[in-house]
Design an enzyme around this catalytic site. Structure first.
Site, PDB file in Angstrom:
ATOM      1  N   GLY A  39       0.849  -1.183   0.000  1.00  0.00           N
ATOM      2  CA  GLY A  39       0.000   0.000   0.000  1.00  0.00           C
ATOM      3  C   GLY A  39       0.886   1.236   0.000  1.00  0.00           C
ATOM      4  CG  HIS A  40       4.415   1.131   0.540  1.00  0.00           C
ATOM      5  ND1 HIS A  40       5.324   0.523  -0.304  1.00  0.00           N
ATOM      6  CD2 HIS A  40       4.294   0.302   1.611  1.00  0.00           C
ATOM      7  CE1 HIS A  40       5.739  -0.597   0.258  1.00  0.00           C
ATOM      8  NE2 HIS A  40       5.123  -0.775   1.410  1.00  0.00           N
TER       9      HIS A  40
END
Ligand code: TYD
Length: 132
Positions: free
Chosen positions: A49-50
């Site tokens: 999630g990055h």
């Protein structure tokens, strides 16, 4: 997506089982600075999630399976990893999530940089803006 690809690692098979390996300078388009691994992921959890500013990486499903969802700001692509002789090469600047971990799965990440939190883009709208 440009540059993203599965790298087929060597596999030596004989009656005693299989052996695979990865060598700096031979199989990867970057030098390995760091190795980390993700394990004991509870069912239904997601990791990542990055995006990374500089880090590129190779992700290997050393055990079990999971999905790597990649987003270059324009399109999304999902890779299902389930073999320890396949590595997914991801250049810098790609938003990534890892999900659908099977029980006892082990995700190993070979990274081109030492850890620094400044290399992370954790906000998706900031990531989208960085792509414009
Ligand atoms: P994070 O990168 O957020 O995990 P993931 O992307 O797999 O969901 O890392 C989780 C925590 O571990 C965070 O506090 C930073 C720390 N960490 C290190 O200290 N060194 C490392 O090499 C990595 C990858 C993470």
């Amino acid at each position: 997506m440009k540059e993203i690809r599965i790298i087929n690692l060597p596999k030596h098979e004989d009656k005693r089982g299989n052996l695979s390996f990865v060598e700096n300078g031979t199989h990867l388009p970057f030098d390995i600075k760091r190795v980390y691994w993700i394990y004991d992921v509870p069912g239904g959890e997601k990791r990542g999630g990055h995006a990374f500013v500089k880090q590129c990486e190779l992700i290997i499903a050393m055990s079990g399976s999971f999905d790597v969802v990649l987003d270059n700001g324009v399109e999304r692509q999902v890779f299902h990893l389930n073999r320890s002789y396949y590595g997914l090469y991801i250049p810098a600047g790609i938003w990534r999530e890892i999900e659908n971990f099977s029980t006892n799965s082990l995700a190993v990440v070979l990274a081109s940089t030492f850890y620094t939190k400044e290399d992370y883009i954790r906000d998706y709208s900031q990531f989208k803006t960085s792509k414009k």
